[in-house]
Write a protein that holds these residues in place. Structure first.
Motif, PDB file in Angstrom:
ATOM      1  N   GLU A 271     -10.718 -87.238 -85.882  1.00  0.00           N
ATOM      2  CA  GLU A 271     -11.680 -85.526 -85.550  1.00  0.00           C
ATOM      3  C   GLU A 271     -12.071 -85.941 -87.353  1.00  0.00           C
ATOM      4  OE1 GLU A 271      -8.612 -82.870 -85.541  1.00  0.00           O
ATOM      5  OE2 GLU A 271      -7.362 -82.805 -87.486  1.00  0.00           O
ATOM      6  N   PHE A 272     -12.684 -85.034 -86.817  1.00  0.00           N
ATOM      7  CA  PHE A 272     -14.151 -84.175 -88.428  1.00  0.00           C
ATOM      8  C   PHE A 272     -13.102 -83.311 -89.107  1.00  0.00           C
ATOM      9  CE2 PHE A 272     -17.489 -83.267 -91.030  1.00  0.00           C
ATOM     10  CZ  PHE A 272     -17.278 -82.217 -90.892  1.00  0.00           C
ATOM     11  N   VAL A 273     -13.096 -84.143 -90.341  1.00  0.00           N
ATOM     12  CA  VAL A 273     -12.181 -83.277 -91.303  1.00  0.00           C
ATOM     13  C   VAL A 273     -13.641 -82.508 -91.865  1.00  0.00           C
ATOM     14  CG1 VAL A 273     -11.183 -83.425 -93.644  1.00  0.00           C
ATOM     15  CG2 VAL A 273     -10.456 -84.689 -91.585  1.00  0.00           C
TER      16      VAL A 273
ATOM     17  N   THR B 230     -18.010 -88.649 -83.892  1.00  0.00           N
ATOM     18  CA  THR B 230     -17.718 -89.808 -84.804  1.00  0.00           C
ATOM     19  C   THR B 230     -18.755 -90.591 -84.587  1.00  0.00           C
ATOM     20  OG1 THR B 230     -16.673 -90.508 -83.225  1.00  0.00           O
ATOM     21  CG2 THR B 230     -14.749 -90.552 -84.543  1.00  0.00           C
ATOM     22  N   TRP B 231     -20.110 -90.562 -83.312  1.00  0.00           N
ATOM     23  CA  TRP B 231     -20.728 -91.692 -82.863  1.00  0.00           C
ATOM     24  C   TRP B 231     -21.972 -91.528 -84.163  1.00  0.00           C
ATOM     25  CZ3 TRP B 231     -25.387 -89.252 -82.295  1.00  0.00           C
ATOM     26  CH2 TRP B 231     -25.598 -87.969 -82.245  1.00  0.00           C
ATOM     27  N   ALA B 232     -21.946 -90.233 -84.736  1.00  0.00           N
ATOM     28  CA  ALA B 232     -23.128 -90.083 -85.639  1.00  0.00           C
ATOM     29  C   ALA B 232     -23.070 -90.709 -86.754  1.00  0.00           C
ATOM     30  CB  ALA B 232     -23.017 -89.069 -85.833  1.00  0.00           C
ATOM     31  N   TRP B 233     -21.779 -91.033 -87.384  1.00  0.00           N
ATOM     32  CA  TRP B 233     -21.512 -91.878 -88.908  1.00  0.00           C
ATOM     33  C   TRP B 233     -21.230 -93.406 -88.407  1.00  0.00           C
ATOM     34  CZ3 TRP B 233     -20.145 -88.437 -92.714  1.00  0.00           C
ATOM     35  CH2 TRP B 233     -20.285 -87.132 -92.236  1.00  0.00           C
ATOM     36  N   ASP B 234     -22.151 -94.158 -89.319  1.00  0.00           N
ATOM     37  CA  ASP B 234     -22.534 -95.281 -90.087  1.00  0.00           C
ATOM     38  C   ASP B 234     -21.733 -96.097 -89.992  1.00  0.00           C
ATOM     39  OD1 ASP B 234     -25.585 -93.903 -89.525  1.00  0.00           O
ATOM     40  OD2 ASP B 234     -25.294 -94.962 -87.881  1.00  0.00           O
TER      41      ASP B 234
ATOM     42  N   PHE C 158     -12.921 -88.090 -91.998  1.00  0.00           N
ATOM     43  CA  PHE C 158     -12.495 -87.787 -90.786  1.00  0.00           C
ATOM     44  C   PHE C 158     -10.921 -88.220 -90.769  1.00  0.00           C
ATOM     45  CE2 PHE C 158     -15.717 -87.201 -87.659  1.00  0.00           C
ATOM     46  CZ  PHE C 158     -16.822 -87.504 -88.896  1.00  0.00           C
ATOM     47  N   ARG C 159     -10.171 -88.098 -90.058  1.00  0.00           N
ATOM     48  CA  ARG C 159      -8.264 -88.264 -89.708  1.00  0.00           C
ATOM     49  C   ARG C 159      -7.821 -88.063 -88.586  1.00  0.00           C
ATOM     50  NH1 ARG C 159      -5.880 -82.150 -91.280  1.00  0.00           N
ATOM     51  NH2 ARG C 159      -6.392 -81.125 -89.551  1.00  0.00           N
TER      52      ARG C 159
ATOM     53  N   VAL D  56     -19.913 -92.956 -93.848  1.00  0.00           N
ATOM     54  CA  VAL D  56     -21.137 -92.157 -94.386  1.00  0.00           C
ATOM     55  C   VAL D  56     -22.211 -92.035 -93.414  1.00  0.00           C
ATOM     56  CG1 VAL D  56     -23.389 -93.138 -95.548  1.00  0.00           C
ATOM     57  CG2 VAL D  56     -20.774 -92.964 -96.462  1.00  0.00           C
ATOM     58  N   ASP D  57     -23.600 -91.337 -93.020  1.00  0.00           N
ATOM     59  CA  ASP D  57     -24.045 -90.991 -91.487  1.00  0.00           C
ATOM     60  C   ASP D  57     -25.459 -91.561 -92.609  1.00  0.00           C
ATOM     61  OD1 ASP D  57     -25.267 -88.526 -89.911  1.00  0.00           O
ATOM     62  OD2 ASP D  57     -26.230 -90.362 -90.107  1.00  0.00           O
TER      63      ASP D  57
END
Length: 124
Positions: A46-48, A108-112, A37-38, A97-98
């Protein structure tokens, strides 16, 4: 304790390239999605790009064709090769990492787990 450590950021001229690395420790993530992300100043993160354990890759439209994500499961490391960099790519880049088994979610909420970030600055 899980740690993600990014490296490879820096200052580059427009049109140049950089390769980011993110090494994970504390747990093996060979069966999980890893991503980048950046976040630019004043903007939301935001997702990259992301890569699943199967090798399937996903990219934001803004970087498709210029950035390539890859992983080395033996090293528990994910990479982001960035070519044809533009000033609008300037941001702090974070690896993530998810730890679930779901398909890739670009929010972003899905990534742990998250790294501390590495600065990428592209001058015009």
């Amino acid at each position: 304790q899980v740690q993600l450590v990014e490296s490879g950021g820096g200052l580059v001229q427009a049109g140049g390239s950089l390769r980011l690395s993110c090494a994970a420790s504390g747990r093996t993530f060979s069966q999980h999605a890893m991503g980048w992300f950046r976040q630019a100043p004043g903007k939301e993160r935001e997702f990259v790009a992301a890569i699943r354990w199967s090798g399937a890759t996903y990219y934001a439209n803004s970087v498709k064709g210029r950035f390539t994500i890859s992983r080395d499961n033996a090293k528990n490391t994910v990479y982001l090769q960035m070519n044809s960099l533009q000033p609008e790519d300037t941001a702090v880049y974070y690896c993530a990492v998810d730890a679930s088994a779901r398909t890739v979610v670009t929010s972003t909420w899905a990534w742990d787990y998250w790294g501390q970030g590495t600065q990428v600055t592209v001058s015009s």
